[in-house]
Design an enzyme around this catalytic site. Structure first.
Site, short mmCIF file in Angstrom:
data_model
loop_
_atom_site.label_atom_id
_atom_site.label_comp_id
_atom_site.label_asym_id
_atom_site.label_seq_id
_atom_site.Cartn_x
_atom_site.Cartn_y
_atom_site.Cartn_z
N ASN A 223 0.84 -1.33 -0.09
CA ASN A 223 0.00 0.09 0.12
C ASN A 223 0.75 1.16 0.09
O ASN A 223 2.11 1.14 0.06
CB ASN A 223 -1.02 -0.02 1.19
N ARG A 224 0.22 2.32 -0.12
CA ARG A 224 1.17 3.63 -0.21
C ARG A 224 1.69 4.29 0.95
O ARG A 224 2.09 5.31 0.90
CB ARG A 224 -0.03 4.59 -0.78
#
Ligand code: FMN
Length: 425
Positions: A223-224
């Site tokens: 994920n970011r």
């Protein structure tokens, strides 16, 4: 220096992880030798990942390497922390029934044992006699600290803090090493006077970053999250006097630099997957006053991870990846409470959709998870992830708003600690 870190099977085995981390950060090569019982408390992958060396408990694991004598012969220092009553009894009797006890017989360098057990076990004449025998033979047995033990009882038998064990053990080999490596940052009286030290003496665990779930040896689902907000929380807590363990999942490179060069030291445990993060948070959280789950943890992971890279076959479409659900670490921590009076804080990175606003989803999460506080922030379209600033609404466990914070991630972190401080006994 080449250090052997023996770990025996006591509840304080998780502190060996922090000691390992500390010794590695000081540049020592550390090989961990756990007993079979120690691995009931902390998994071998944690020791292997943090030491960068293999872990085995048995003398028959690497016979050509003659590990049962080679490890002890080539060590500059052996530390056993925690040392159980059983381990000390076996060492005092000269038994050699696993890799750790054979190593203790083969070692000719300083040997330091840090016992930890219930007061009754520590006070028992058998343990006392074993400690006396070991001390007569030149083994340095550190006095256990007094304080809270497993459960509700208190008394002598607690494992001293990893910093103290390292200080006492290293000073046996070379006192100069301690002066060089364990110096605390110097504070001017003026700076200390203006500081808010409302978390002094508190132990806090903060998870930061984003987990990665392996699809195969080269690919992952991630994920970011950069880890910026979690690191700001760890640094803010450290600045307010807390003893901080940061469980860091794949931080962005500049954020990692920030942790390592920050003005106040935090113990950092690096993890990659949700399973590793769960183990590290639970290990450090067992003694923590506050656990803050700021890491973005994957809800799902691939059901199977092949050992070899999945090959692209021309003309054939990709094989579907079947996902299974990961444990909900925040809900587990909130419902179990690893320690009485522990404050558990979660983050909800939400996007609004047809079924509700960011705050609606945050409220639902607050009620579902059972945490004491949930910091809700809107993410996506350049907000939240990777940015320098943030905006959060702080909810209590019932979903009621107890605070709002916006500004730099450090300002948001301080606002959250203000809310946490009100809940601390
Ligand atoms: C939950 C739990 C906690 C324990 N904590 C301790 C402890 O703190 N100190 C100790 O001496 N033994 C403790 N024990 C008992 C040891 O695990 C047991 O004596 C074991 O045989 C030790 O093996 P080892 O010395 O080879 O590691 C504990 C056992 C359990 C189940």
């Amino acid at each position: 220096m080449r250090i052997l870190l023996g770990v025996s099977g006591g509840i304080a085995a998780y502190k060996a992880v922090l000691l390992l981390r500390l010794l590695r950060e000081q540049g020592h090569a550390v090989r961990v030798i756990p007993t079979r019982a120690a691995l009931e408390f902390v998994g071998a992958p944690t020791f292997e990942a943090l030491s960068g060396e293999p872990v085995s408990t048995e003398v028959f694991d690497d016979v050509p390497g003659v590990q049962h004598v080679a490890l002890g012969q080539h060590a500059d220092l052996v530390i056993v922390a925690p040392a159980t009553a059983d381990l000390m009894a076996r060492a005092a009797a000269g038994l050699a029934d696993d890799l750790l006890t054979t190593t203790l017989l083969a070692a000719r360098c300083p040997v330091v044992l840090a016992p930890a057990m219930h007061t009754e076990m520590w006070d028992h004449p058998a343990t006392r006699a074993n400690v006396a025998t070991l001390r007569e033979r030149g083994v340095h047995v550190i006095e256990p600290a007094s304080g809270r033990l497993t459960g509700k009882d208190t008394g002598p038998g607690r494992l001293p803090d990893p910093e103290e064990i390292a200080r006492e053990a290293l000073s046996l080999v070379d006192p100069a090493l301690v002066e060089q490596s364990l110096v605390e940052p110097v504070e001017t009286p003026a700076a200390a006077a203006t500081e808010n030290l409302d978390l002094a003496g508190r132990r806090v665990v903060v998870s930061a970053g984003g987990t990665r779930e392996a699809i195969d040896p080269v690919r992952f689902i991630g994920n970011r999250s950069s880890g910026r907000q979690g690191v700001a929380l760890a640094q803010a807590a450290a600045a307010r006097g807390a003893v901080v363990t940061l469980v860091a999942a794949n931080l962005a490179a500049d954020v990692t630099d920030q942790v390592l060069t920050g003005p106040r030291p935090c113990s950092v445990v690096q993890v990659e997957s949700t399973a590793e993060l769960r183990e590290a948070v639970r290990a450090a959280g067992a003694e923590a006053d506050v656990v803050v789950m700021a890491a973005a943890v994957a809800d799902f992971r691939p059901a199977a991870t092949p050992d070899a890279k999945i090959k692209k076959v021309p003309g054939q479409g990709p094989a579907p990846i079947q996902l299974v659900e990961n444990p909900d670490i925040l809900a587990e921590l909130a419902h179990e409470r690893l320690r009485a009076d522990q404050v558990v804080v979660g983050f909800a990175a939400e996007t609004g959709d047809a079924t509700g606003s960011v705050l609606d989803h945050g409220r639902a999460k607050a009620r579902r998870k059972g945490a004491d506080l949930i910091a809700v922030n809107a993410v996506g379209s350049g907000r939240g992830f990777g940015t320098e600033s943030n905006e959060v609404t702080i909810l209590d466990g019932a979903g009621d708003v107890v605070g709002l914070a916006s500004g730099t991630k450090r300002e948001v972190a301080d606002a959250l600690w203000d809310a946490v401080a009100k809940l601390l006994p």
